[in-house]
Design a protein around this motif. Structure first.
Motif, short mmCIF file in Angstrom:
data_model
loop_
_atom_site.label_atom_id
_atom_site.label_comp_id
_atom_site.label_asym_id
_atom_site.label_seq_id
_atom_site.Cartn_x
_atom_site.Cartn_y
_atom_site.Cartn_z
N LEU A 7 19.88 18.81 -42.82
CA LEU A 7 19.47 19.38 -44.09
C LEU A 7 20.27 20.63 -44.43
O LEU A 7 20.28 21.07 -45.58
CB LEU A 7 17.97 19.72 -44.08
N LEU A 8 20.91 21.21 -43.43
CA LEU A 8 21.72 22.40 -43.68
C LEU A 8 23.12 22.06 -44.15
O LEU A 8 23.90 22.96 -44.45
CB LEU A 8 21.80 23.26 -42.40
N ASP A 9 23.45 20.79 -44.18
CA ASP A 9 24.78 20.37 -44.63
C ASP A 9 24.94 20.74 -46.10
O ASP A 9 24.17 20.31 -46.95
CB ASP A 9 24.93 18.86 -44.46
N ALA A 10 25.94 21.58 -46.42
CA ALA A 10 26.11 22.08 -47.78
C ALA A 10 26.70 21.03 -48.73
O ALA A 10 26.70 21.21 -49.93
CB ALA A 10 27.02 23.32 -47.79
N SER A 11 27.21 19.93 -48.15
CA SER A 11 27.82 18.93 -49.01
C SER A 11 26.75 18.15 -49.76
O SER A 11 25.57 18.17 -49.40
CB SER A 11 28.68 17.97 -48.18
N THR A 12 27.19 17.46 -50.80
CA THR A 12 26.26 16.66 -51.60
C THR A 12 25.98 15.31 -50.95
O THR A 12 25.12 14.58 -51.43
CB THR A 12 26.83 16.43 -53.00
N LYS A 13 26.71 14.99 -49.85
CA LYS A 13 26.56 13.67 -49.25
C LYS A 13 25.14 13.45 -48.74
O LYS A 13 24.55 12.39 -48.93
CB LYS A 13 27.58 13.52 -48.13
N VAL A 14 24.58 14.49 -48.09
CA VAL A 14 23.23 14.35 -47.53
C VAL A 14 22.21 14.16 -48.65
O VAL A 14 21.36 13.26 -48.60
CB VAL A 14 22.88 15.59 -46.68
N ALA A 15 22.31 15.01 -49.68
CA ALA A 15 21.37 14.89 -50.79
C ALA A 15 21.49 13.53 -51.47
O ALA A 15 20.49 12.90 -51.81
CB ALA A 15 21.61 16.02 -51.80
N THR A 16 22.71 13.07 -51.65
CA THR A 16 22.93 11.77 -52.29
C THR A 16 22.33 10.64 -51.45
O THR A 16 21.69 9.73 -51.98
CB THR A 16 24.43 11.53 -52.50
N ARG A 17 22.54 10.72 -50.13
CA ARG A 17 22.01 9.68 -49.26
C ARG A 17 20.49 9.65 -49.32
O ARG A 17 19.87 8.58 -49.38
CB ARG A 17 22.48 9.95 -47.82
N LEU A 18 19.86 10.83 -49.30
CA LEU A 18 18.39 10.88 -49.33
C LEU A 18 17.85 10.34 -50.65
O LEU A 18 16.81 9.69 -50.68
CB LEU A 18 17.92 12.32 -49.10
N LEU A 19 18.57 10.63 -51.74
CA LEU A 19 18.14 10.08 -53.03
C LEU A 19 18.27 8.55 -53.05
O LEU A 19 17.43 7.85 -53.61
CB LEU A 19 18.97 10.69 -54.16
N GLU A 20 19.32 8.03 -52.42
CA GLU A 20 19.48 6.58 -52.35
C GLU A 20 18.33 5.96 -51.55
O GLU A 20 17.81 4.90 -51.91
CB GLU A 20 20.82 6.25 -51.69
N PHE A 21 17.95 6.61 -50.45
CA PHE A 21 16.81 6.11 -49.67
C PHE A 21 15.54 6.11 -50.52
O PHE A 21 14.76 5.16 -50.49
CB PHE A 21 16.60 6.98 -48.42
N ARG A 22 15.33 7.22 -51.24
CA ARG A 22 14.12 7.30 -52.06
C ARG A 22 14.08 6.18 -53.09
O ARG A 22 13.06 5.53 -53.29
CB ARG A 22 14.08 8.66 -52.76
#
Length: 937
Positions: free
Chosen positions: A809-824
């Motif tokens: 969750l500390l990853d500053a890139s958008t990749k983590v946020a994008t991946r979590l949105l895809e899961f949702r």
């Protein structure tokens, strides 16, 4: 001096608009500016009237200039002529001619005879005059005309031939004049410097009225030519024409519509752009002021007329007004009109006004939407008990609501907020951060104004506040004027975060940094060492025989001994060194900036000596010793994990050598590393030959006691070494890239069994899959393949839960946020594994779409009814529920732990109390047995 005046002729109405000078020239009253063409023609001789009408019509059609000399009727002099010069107006969309008129000659083509004294008079005239006695010969010419024709000064009476003076077209016109046809034209004459002089010529036949007969007109005895220099006038007109054209092009290119209004004539020309703004074609609207006035919204018309009057009467430098105009389709548009009087009559009344119309509908709609949005925001926020502020950036004064003042301990009537008061009330440690957040946002360096800070309360205490704001108004130059925002009292949240941080980072027994915090400090020291090029020493310390003391005297005495040992270690090192307790009786020390190993050895000896001194615990003397392992960065390792591992190996070497001593890491200790390499090769073979197995550990719903979920766990049955712990081979899999193949195997096995167990046991059964950070961050489309795999097995996304660590969750890139949105979006739920042992942050839990928190087994392993033991799990559970998350406790091994967690509100639990991880067949048997028991019960 000749009389002079300007005029405008409107083809649509057939009227002239005369200036005051032209009215005087025709001896008309100064207020009679609007004159029909017929009335003007009545003042002229019939030929001149006919010529003027023809010239106006031709110029209107050809859009060209014209010049014409006309003779007046009823004059006091024998001859009196008026020169009309005009051209089509480029600023108009309709036929409109503009120009000037001047008295040019006291001569007339109707003279019965030319007096002998006239040549002498002509010599003093301010315009050119010459007389032709025949089409081929001059009778006389005045000096001014000689200059213009570049002739040497001639006697007034001369015998020059016209062929030497004029070109063929003009000679042809002269022939026509001698046939009785007057003419007027503009002729260019070359000058020595290469320029041209433009002369307006009036050619008038001179008739012999004494030899007339009723049957034939009087014979023509001569041709009188008068000339006026119009070079400067044409240059001026041309320049005005270009300026006006550029002005209109500039305005039209901006999308504005232009208008040109003659208030006294009742004519207003509207550009095609202007008409198009309202959806009209050029021919749909006539050139009358009432066309636009009639379409103005009734509620706006009075103010529009008042603003216009203010400008007409000189009270404002320009005419500016915003009003609504009805379009062709019946809709309303907001218009900004700007205009200026550019010509007034002798009484100061406006003769001509020009201006623009700008469509500001979008801006007006945005303003209305903003006001409505602000009002909705105020209403919404008032229900959430948040403070509101409306800050004027120029004055620094803020309007706030009662809740804002109440947060700081004031009542609204007694409180005035401002930037100065706010700044003076900030905690000294927050000044720089809070001010930087404010200035960075105003300067466009950040997308939002959001900052947490402490403010002084009226009672003198400090409260934590979260302030969020946005700019909502700018001036015409784009400078910000106004900011709206909210403040929220987050003191309780900050206290909870501080408590969780302490429990996650500080060893509660010794108040030393725990493993997590030590690793963080060690990372910083390693970076510092790389910059300074000074070695870093890491000491790994284990208390010899501590287990025996703890077992003999009890945990209370053991805890007291550990606290005293921690204090002795602190006294052995510098304040810049970090002493930490990793767990049990293991301590570590990081010592940066070491210039030589002799100092490190001295510290190690001091530690051994300090821990060898007797401990007085429960009135008993207790003797211990310490084994110390030493590694040096970067000599012995380049990574944190290797540095700790090598220090641990060195510590065991010290124990093997007899304890109560220190040992450096040596190459001989690389045996373990070689063993790891062999294990890596074996793992690769196991993955390729699919030797790895997937086990499942039940996750129990604490409310019902039923198994509703399972965690998929990878197991490796080694042919020679037996089952190898995941803690040993997962790091190898990550470093070699085998983790991707393992993750793929776990997913496909899990989907097979979850499909089966949903059919056999529970339709909502769910399996969680652990995802390594490497898998999660370096995905190359695998999750899209997973979703297709689920659809092929007719499984919804809810059948799978992805477990990730807090560090992701500390990853500053958008990749983590994008991946979590895809899961949702796919319905796949996400769990944070081992919560509380990583970089916990409530802000990240709010930011991302998380469904579960899994409390690490370190928090449940020693769980007792003690308030200290329960504080952290209860805090995590309460926090998670406030955020809408469910909680799963790991490592539950006793019924007491289960009951305490259930009382604390924990949702799910897993651990050996319920079952160890099982092969899928054994797990299925356990699951079906539970289902059968629930049905029979």
């Amino acid at each position: 001096m000749n009389q002079f005046g300007t005029w405008t002729w409107f083809e649509e109405t057939g009227e002239f608009h005369w200036s005051s000078g032209l009215c005087a020239l025709f001896k008309r009253a100064d207020d009679s500016h609007r004159i029909p063409l017929q009335e003007v023609c009545a003042c002229l001789t019939p030929d001149s009237a006919h010529n003027l009408q023809t010239a106006l019509q031709q110029a209107s059609q050809s859009r060209d200039r014209f010049e014409l000399v006309c003779s007046l009727r009823k004059t006091l002099l024998p001859v009196r002529c008026i020169r009309f010069c005009g051209e089509f107006s480029a600023s108009s969309t309709q036929s409109q001619l503009q120009g000037f008129a001047e008295e040019i000659s006291p001569l007339s083509g109707q003279a019965a005879a030319i007096p002998d004294s006239l040549p002498a008079v002509a010599a003093a005239l301010p315009f050119g005059v010459l007389m032709l006695s025949s089409p081929q010969r001059l009778a006389w010419i005045n000096p001014l005309f000689c200059d213009w024709l570049q002739l040497p000064q001639q006697p007034v009476k001369t015998a020059l031939q016209t062929i030497h003076l004029f070109d063929a077209p003009l000679l042809g016109i002269i022939e026509d004049v001698f046939q009785g046809t007057p003419a007027s034209l503009t002729q260019a004459f070359s000058q020595p410097d290469g320029s041209e002089r433009l002369l307006a010529l009036e050619l008038t036949p001179v008739q012999d009225n004494q030899h007339t007969s009723p049957q034939s007109p009087p014979p023509v005895t001569g041709c009188l030519i008068t000339a006026t220099d119009v070079t400067t006038y044409h240059q001026t007109i041309s320049q005005l024409h270009e300026n006006e054209k550029r002005w209109q092009m500039a305005l039209e290119s901006s999308g504005d519509g232009t208008w040109d209004w003659y208030p006294q004539s009742g004519i207003e020309y509207l550009s095609e752009n202007l008409k198009a703004i309202y959806g009209y074609a050029p021919e749909d609207i006539s050139n009358l002021p009432e066309e636009l006035d009639s379409r103005t919204h009734p509620d706006d018309r009075l103010q529009m007329e008042l603003d216009r009057l203010d400008h007409f009467e000189g009270r404002t430098p320009g005419y500016i007004n915003e009003h609504r105009v009805q379009c062709k389709d019946g809709s309303w548009k907001w218009i900004l009109t700007r205009g200026m009087v550019i010509e007034r009559d002798s009484k100061g009344q406006p003769l001509r006004v020009i201006g623009t119309h700008t469509d500001i509908s979008e801006r007006k709609h945005a303003e209305v939407a903003l006001l409505e949005s602000e009002e909705r925001l105020r209403m919404a926020l008032s229900a959430t008990h948040q403070g509101l502020f409306d800050l004027n950036l120029h004055s620094g004064i803020a309007v706030v609501n009662a809740e804002y003042a109440h947060m700081l301990g004031y009542t609204l009537p007694d409180f005035q907020e401002s930037r100065v008061r706010w700044y003076n009330g900030l905690h000294p440690d927050d000044l720089e951060r809070a001010d930087r957040a404010y200035t960075d946002y105003l300067n466009g360096k950040t997308e939002e104004y959001r900052v947490e800070f402490r403010q002084r309360h009226a009672n003198g205490s400090w409260i934590w506040m979260l302030s969020v704001g946005a700019l909502v108004e700018w001036d015409e130059n784009g400078n910000p004027l106004r900011m709206l925002g909210t403040v929220l009292d987050i003191t309780e949240r900050k206290q909870s975060e501080a408590l969780i941080w302490i429990q996650a980072n500080i060893d509660p027994l010794t108040n030393l940094p725990n493993r997590r915090m030590f690793y963080d400090r060690l990372e910083q020291d390693m970076r510092r060492s790389r910059r300074s090029h000074l070695p870093l020493a890491v000491l790994f310390i284990d208390l010899d025989f501590f287990k025996e003391v703890n077992d003999t005297l009890g945990h209370a005495s053991g805890d007291a001994l550990l606290m005293e040992a921690a204090e002795r270690l602190r006294r052995c090192v510098r304040e810049s060194d970090t002493v930490a307790r990793l767990g049990g009786d293991e301590f570590t020390i990081a010592m940066p900036d070491q210039h030589d190993t002799l100092h490190v050895e001295q510290i190690a000896r001091n530690i051994i000596s300090a821990l060898s001194s007797p401990f007085m615990i429960a009135e008993q003397e207790i003797y211990l010793s310490a084994s110390v392992g030493i590694t040096i960065y970067p000599r012995d390792a380049n990574t944190l994990s290797d540095l700790i591992k090598h220090a641990d190996q060195a510590m065991y070497a010290a124990k093997d050598q007899g304890r109560n001593r220190f040992s450096y890491f040596t190459p001989n200790l690389q045996i373990a590393a070689q063993s790891r390499l062999r294990l890596s090769n074996d793992l690769r073979l196991a993955v390729n030959e699919q030797q790895l197995e997937v086990f499942f550990q039940p996750v129990v719903d604490l409310a019902s006691g039923r198994i509703l979920k399972a965690e998929a766990l990878i197991r490796w049955p080694h042919a020679q070494l037996g089952y190898i712990s995941p803690l040993e081979f997962i790091p190898i899999a990550e470093s070699t890239g085998l983790i991707y193949h393992i993750g793929e195997q776990v997913f496909k096995v899990a989907t097979y069994w979850v499909r089966r167990w949903r059919d056999l046991a529970h339709p909502d059964f769910q399996i969680s899959i652990n995802q390594s950070p490497l898998e999660f961050q370096n995905d190359q489309g695998r999750y899209a393949d997973w979703l297709q795999h689920l659809r092929r097995h007719q499984l919804p996304g809810q059948a799978i839960t992805i477990e990730i660590t807090e560090g992701l969750l500390l990853d500053a890139s958008t990749k983590v946020a994008t991946r979590l949105l895809e899961f949702r979006d796919a319905g796949i739920q996400v769990a944070i594994d081992d919560f509380g042992t990583g970089y916990s942050s409530l802000s990240y839990l709010q930011k991302f779409d998380i469904d579960y928190l899994k409390i690490d087994q370190s928090f449940t392993r020693n769980l007792t009814p003690s308030l200290n033991d329960l504080a952290l799990p209860e805090a995590i559970i309460m926090m998670a529920h406030k955020l809408g998350l469910s909680v799963i406790a790991e490592g539950v091994e006793t019924t007491l732990q289960r009951d305490l967690l259930r009382q604390a509100g924990c949702d799910f639990a897993q651990g050996y109390l319920f079952s160890k991880p099982l092969p899928p067949e054994e797990f299925e048997a356990l699951l079906l047995a539970q289902e059968a028991s629930s049905h029979t019960g």
